[in-house]
Design a protein around this motif. Sequence first.
Motif, short mmCIF file in Angstrom:
data_model
loop_
_atom_site.label_atom_id
_atom_site.label_comp_id
_atom_site.label_asym_id
_atom_site.label_seq_id
_atom_site.Cartn_x
_atom_site.Cartn_y
_atom_site.Cartn_z
N MET A 81 -17.45 -26.50 10.46
CA MET A 81 -18.60 -25.67 11.36
C MET A 81 -18.66 -26.57 12.51
N VAL A 82 -17.98 -25.95 13.51
CA VAL A 82 -18.09 -26.56 15.12
C VAL A 82 -19.28 -26.09 15.86
N GLY A 83 -20.02 -27.24 16.23
CA GLY A 83 -21.11 -26.95 17.05
C GLY A 83 -20.60 -26.99 18.35
N ILE A 84 -21.11 -25.98 19.26
CA ILE A 84 -20.45 -25.93 20.77
C ILE A 84 -21.72 -26.06 21.32
N ALA A 85 -22.12 -26.96 22.43
CA ALA A 85 -23.25 -26.79 23.41
C ALA A 85 -22.77 -26.58 24.65
N ASN A 86 -23.75 -26.04 25.63
CA ASN A 86 -23.39 -25.59 26.72
C ASN A 86 -23.10 -26.92 28.00
N ALA A 117 -24.63 -18.69 5.84
CA ALA A 117 -25.79 -19.46 5.50
C ALA A 117 -26.13 -20.22 6.97
N ALA A 118 -25.05 -20.58 7.71
CA ALA A 118 -25.27 -21.21 9.16
C ALA A 118 -25.52 -20.11 10.19
N GLY A 119 -25.55 -18.94 9.88
CA GLY A 119 -26.10 -17.90 10.50
C GLY A 119 -27.83 -17.61 10.43
N GLU A 120 -27.96 -17.97 8.98
CA GLU A 120 -29.41 -17.72 8.66
C GLU A 120 -29.81 -18.92 9.37
N TYR A 121 -29.50 -20.19 9.01
CA TYR A 121 -30.26 -21.23 9.81
C TYR A 121 -30.55 -21.42 11.19
N LYS A 122 -29.53 -20.75 11.84
CA LYS A 122 -29.72 -20.70 13.30
C LYS A 122 -30.61 -19.73 13.71
N LYS A 123 -30.87 -18.32 13.03
CA LYS A 123 -31.80 -17.38 13.28
C LYS A 123 -33.21 -18.31 13.01
N GLY A 176 -30.26 -30.86 9.86
CA GLY A 176 -30.92 -29.65 8.92
C GLY A 176 -29.82 -28.63 8.53
N LEU A 177 -28.85 -28.35 9.33
CA LEU A 177 -27.95 -27.48 8.89
C LEU A 177 -27.37 -27.80 7.92
N GLN A 178 -26.68 -29.11 7.69
CA GLN A 178 -26.03 -29.84 6.60
C GLN A 178 -26.65 -29.65 5.23
N ARG A 179 -27.92 -29.98 5.44
CA ARG A 179 -28.91 -29.74 4.04
C ARG A 179 -29.07 -28.56 3.68
N PHE A 236 -22.39 -21.97 16.58
CA PHE A 236 -21.36 -22.68 15.44
C PHE A 236 -20.44 -21.56 15.13
N LYS A 237 -19.35 -22.25 15.06
CA LYS A 237 -18.00 -21.32 14.68
C LYS A 237 -17.46 -21.96 13.69
#
Lengths: 252, 777
Positions: B460-465, B573-579, B481-484, B587-588
């Motif tokens: 899961m690649v996190g991309i910041a601005n 799950a990554a989508g849920e966490y982001k929400k 947090g996302l990992q857990r 995260f891609k």
Amino acid sequence: MLLPANVFAISPKEIMAKSEAAFYYQGRDFKARMIMKLISAGGQERTRELTMLRKNYGPPGGNQKYFIYFFQPADVKDMTFMVYKYPDRDSDRWLFIPALNMVRRIAAQDKRSSFVGSDFSYEDVSGRNVNDDTHSLVREEKLGARDCYVVKSTPKAGDVEYSYKLSWVDKADFLPMKEEYYDRRGELYKVFTADEVKNVKGFPTITKRTMKNIQSGHRTEVSFTKADYNIGLPDNIFSERFLKQPPRRWID
Amino acid sequence: MKKGAIRESLTGFSVNHPKLVIAIVLLITVGFMTQFPKMRTDTDPKNMLPATSDVRVWNDKVEKTFGLYKDTIVLGIVNGRGILNTGTLGRIRNITDAILRMKGVAARDVSSFTTIDNVSVDGGMLKVGPLMTDVPKTDAGMSALRRDLFANPLFINRIISKDGKTAAIYVPLEEGANGKQVADRIREIVKKEDGGEKYYIAGDPVARDTFGAEMFKLMGVFSPIAGMVMLVVAFLMFRSLFLSFSIMVPAMVIIIWSLGFIIGLGYPIHIMSSMSPVFLMAIATDSIHIFNEFYFRYRERQDKNAAILDTMKAVGVPLIYTDVATAVGFGSLMLANIIPVRVFGLGVGFGTLALLLMSFTLVPAILTFVNTEKLRRVSEREDAGSGRTGRLLRGLAGLGARKPKAVVAFGLILFAFAVAGTSRIVVNNNLIEWFKYHSGIRTADRVLNRSLGGTSLGYMVGIANEDDFIKTPEAMRYIEGLQRYLERLPVVGKTTSVADYVKRINLVLHNDDPKFDTIPDSKETIGQYLFLFSMSAKPSDLDNMVDYPFRRANIWVQLKTWDAQAMRDVIRAAGEYKKAHPIAMEFKPAGIAYFNLVWNDDVLWDMLKGFIAALVIVFIILAFNFRSFKWALIGYVPLLFTILLIYGVVGFMKKDFDMPISVLSTLSLGMAIDFAIHFVSRFKRRLAEVAGEGNPEKEQIVDSLLWTAARPGKGIMRNAVLFASAFSVMLFAPLTPYITVGAFIVSMMMLSSLLTIIYLPALITLLRGWLFKGGPK
């Protein structure tokens, strides 16, 4: 007339000892400000900028002390690193972490590990004991305009990641112009090149160098922006106190 | 030019100059054969999709940004009494040393006890270096190693299992290295170590390259066996070695043409095209209709050449339609995104058209050489009315024609069952499960997934601005947090990220005080920790997790299954966490697990696309052939019913709907429609002969149906049995996709032929009012 003719010639070990002296022990002390560029195979770059102070304690091949101050990356500004080098045993290292205002001793079991993420190992920065290898003269040849000895150095112990190293040592000033490291399979994997040599206070000094990992494509380029010898570094620079508060006049 | 003139003149020429025709065919065949030495296989799942596809471009970019290896082999070492003893550790050291010397291994990044870096604290002093420089000789040394190992979460479930009984060595491969060769050399090395340990080799490259090797073996062994089985079955049917060989010759010819064609175009052999010889052999059984009819005609005419020409006139049109339908079925695969499916469709489609050509040239030419004396004897037994098979087929058709309502009603019950099963279908591909349960590869994968973090890897690649954002406590805490959150999924075994490194350094700098097993509060501190980390580990350790400008972070997600679906759970799950926790980062997903998910979904869309295309085109062909939409619809029934029944069984059996099945679904249309084409066209021809132009009587219809079932029906049954017998060989293959294909085709052939013989008569009888409105046309 019973001795073979080449007895007057220099032995491979002497070549390497002279090279060590020319490369790592020049002058009584030394100061250099340098920029280190870590370049990935994909072309990404990381920059480290630092000043390195070095003082000899004894003849070439003997004890040394190093003091390193980091300017870049920005968030490690004021971080300092100190090494007491002993040729016959593991060196002592200290690191100052400004964010915690804390000095930590580091027991380094691996001289071959990367120096601040670069392709240079700690040994590449501070030198390797000539007695740790057996040396043989492979040939003598011209590298560019320079006449060089090509020396093969094979580590006596198996605790390093390479099986042998070839060094092109300039016959005139004994600086290594090029080094090739071969891995345990005998494949070339790291190449050191001296890209620029300048005379600093009468000492020929490699002011630009590159270490390239042939297998990963990663390389590190180092260039000195300032270099000076015999500046009269006081002994107390190399102390925990100054690690925390490095004196401007020595590090700038 | 008269209709069918080309066809007739081709056949006529072949009958008149059989030797010349055979010589020309042989010459072209040799021409295609010259391409064979260029053959190579490709089992890399990456090549399922074109190099320019979005997912591959993205994955390549991720690999480049984070300096990741495309392929890593995992060697698992299991000792039931624990790894931490001098014997086992000594063997791990020796094996690691040997692996570092291997060609094709990226030695600089091999992770093992002796090569992995550890940073720990001991009496206030930071210790930096390899986890184990040599095997501890004292008890104190051993307990120190134990402490080091289990105190560092980065090691647990990676190089050592929680229970301390499994250790692992990770062997990344240089680009282009052959995974099976490296795995085989590792096997040789571990064989020399004579402890009580068990060794397991897993990893995508091993599976892939082993699969490739098996594939070649299958082509070399199973295709000839399938050929032999067909030969024997054909002999049992016709009692003539000559005729049996005559069926096999066109099959061999089109196999060589098709493979030569594919190889000549520069394509490698993929999993699907490795099955093409068996497919072509089976498709070539279509020529059985020629032999079948030839028997009857010869009995009637007693003149060989005239019988050949008559035969070709009678079966020529259905042959063209059936072959074109088959070719269309395969050709529709070329709409697929999945490259191996496209190549397979191209190859078999080409082979089918070549077969069509053979039917009007080579087959008639060969038939001229048949021994007439023997032929007479054999054909004596061919009587549609009295033969045992004929009687059976008449009986089956009679069941449909005389009790149409009961048969249709029973069909509807089956239909309901099939729909219920179909609704339970799960689309999934699992490359490891392409191997049998007890195969070395699957066992290794199972053992390692039980004890370690998981053999399948997604990112899961996190991309910041902005640059350096990853160094902020906000980003670090988010990643942690996302990992857990991801680790709560049952399919996720372990996750690793740059946040783990930061926490590790924080803990160690504070003398292992558990209070500091956290992300620190300032960006500067994090930056300095990461710098310190880069002084204590391999450069690649950091590079793998974060890009140079600290704008992107890579979370490694180890999965305990190769199910393509597993990664979907992770993404969800990554989508849920982001929400729940909004952050200025996107995260891609990436990595092989993600890639498997993408092509898995593509397979489904391809299947739908191909299926609908084949459905439409086959319908047009049917309608054109029968000159009637109504008859086309009727002809469709046995086919659709067959596929639905198979889907139903697949659904009830909980068998994954995977690539081979979806490809077959598309194909089956083109293959199974043959029976309906033969049946309906021959029935209508017969009925026209019996009933003339007027509206046929019910009895006339029933009689014609029974005749059709007994005579061309015999050809259909023979075709189906021969076809199925070739594929039945695949049921014994060591790789599950081949078994799937074998089972699918065998059941498809048997079902669709039976449904054609029973269900078509029932439908035709039941719907005769609608069908024959305005004459038998």
